[in-house]
Design a protein around this motif. Structure first.
Motif, short mmCIF file in Angstrom:
data_model
loop_
_atom_site.label_atom_id
_atom_site.label_comp_id
_atom_site.label_asym_id
_atom_site.label_seq_id
_atom_site.Cartn_x
_atom_site.Cartn_y
_atom_site.Cartn_z
N TYR A 89 -21.55 -23.48 16.57
CA TYR A 89 -22.81 -22.90 17.01
C TYR A 89 -23.90 -23.97 17.00
O TYR A 89 -23.98 -24.77 16.06
N LEU A 90 -24.72 -23.93 18.02
CA LEU A 90 -25.90 -24.79 18.03
C LEU A 90 -27.12 -23.88 18.18
O LEU A 90 -27.36 -23.34 19.26
N GLN A 91 -27.81 -23.67 17.09
CA GLN A 91 -29.03 -22.87 17.12
C GLN A 91 -30.18 -23.77 17.54
O GLN A 91 -30.44 -24.79 16.87
N ASP A 93 -17.65 -22.60 12.24
CA ASP A 93 -16.87 -21.57 11.55
C ASP A 93 -15.42 -21.92 11.80
O ASP A 93 -14.85 -21.56 12.85
N ASN A 94 -14.81 -22.63 10.87
CA ASN A 94 -13.44 -23.11 11.07
C ASN A 94 -12.45 -21.96 11.21
O ASN A 94 -11.46 -22.07 11.94
N CYS A 153 -19.43 -22.71 21.02
CA CYS A 153 -18.32 -23.47 21.58
C CYS A 153 -17.05 -22.95 20.93
O CYS A 153 -16.85 -23.10 19.72
N ALA A 154 -16.19 -22.34 21.71
CA ALA A 154 -14.96 -21.76 21.20
C ALA A 154 -13.78 -22.64 21.58
O ALA A 154 -13.72 -23.18 22.69
N GLY A 155 -12.86 -22.77 20.65
CA GLY A 155 -11.67 -23.57 20.91
C GLY A 155 -11.26 -24.30 19.67
O GLY A 155 -11.65 -23.94 18.56
N ALA A 156 -10.45 -25.32 19.85
CA ALA A 156 -9.96 -26.06 18.70
C ALA A 156 -11.10 -26.77 17.99
O ALA A 156 -12.03 -27.25 18.64
N VAL A 157 -11.05 -26.79 16.70
CA VAL A 157 -12.07 -27.47 15.91
C VAL A 157 -11.44 -28.70 15.29
O VAL A 157 -10.52 -28.57 14.49
N TYR A 158 -11.92 -29.85 15.64
CA TYR A 158 -11.35 -31.11 15.19
C TYR A 158 -12.21 -31.77 14.13
O TYR A 158 -13.20 -31.21 13.68
N ILE A 199 -21.05 -32.70 13.91
CA ILE A 199 -20.71 -32.12 12.62
C ILE A 199 -19.29 -32.53 12.26
O ILE A 199 -18.41 -32.55 13.12
N ASP A 200 -19.08 -32.89 11.00
CA ASP A 200 -17.72 -33.25 10.60
C ASP A 200 -17.02 -32.03 10.00
O ASP A 200 -17.59 -30.94 9.91
N ARG A 201 -15.78 -32.23 9.59
CA ARG A 201 -14.98 -31.09 9.14
C ARG A 201 -15.51 -30.47 7.86
O ARG A 201 -15.16 -29.33 7.53
#
Length: 120
Positions: free
Chosen positions: A75-77, A68-69, A22-27, A47-49
């Motif tokens: 990623y979801l393996q 990967d901030n 999932c690419a994009g902003a990480v909140y 997942i939290d920060r």
């Protein structure tokens, strides 16, 4: 405008593996949800920060959520996939801390989804 773009879905046989991205902003909180035909969307993992994760019982021990901030990518393996894992998988973002990380209503931003199909 928050944009989340999922990738990595596909078709595999039971017991196989896939890695969703999932690419994009990480909140503050990021989540993966899934929706099978005729079923409600359900929380799979969050997942939290700080990297602390929460998993639905149905995927514990099989799925691993990481972030990967620096790359703004999640990623979801998914290992040991089962036919019941077949669904559209969605990435979601929440700006604020939540005590219910697998609850849909806690998330305000959603990707378009990526299809995962597991055959027996």
């Amino acid at each position: 405008q928050v944009q989340l773009v999922e990738s990595g879905g596909g078709s595999v046989q039971s017991g196989g593996s896939l890695r969703l991205s999932c690419a994009g902003a990480v909140y503050t909180y990021m989540g993966w949800f899934r929706q099978a035909p005729g079923k409600e969307r359900e929380g799979v993992a969050a997942i939290d920060r700080y990297g602390s994760t929460t998993y639905a019982d149905s995927v514990k021990g099989r799925f691993t959520f990481s972030r990967d901030n620096a790359k703004n990518t999640l990623y979801l393996q998914m290992n040991s996939l089962k036919p019941e894992d077949t669904a559209m998988y969605y990435c979601a973002a929440a700006r604020w801390r939540t005590y219910y990380p697998l609850k849909m209503s806690e998330y305000g931003y959603w990707g378009q989804g990526t299809q995962v199909t597991v055959s027996s």
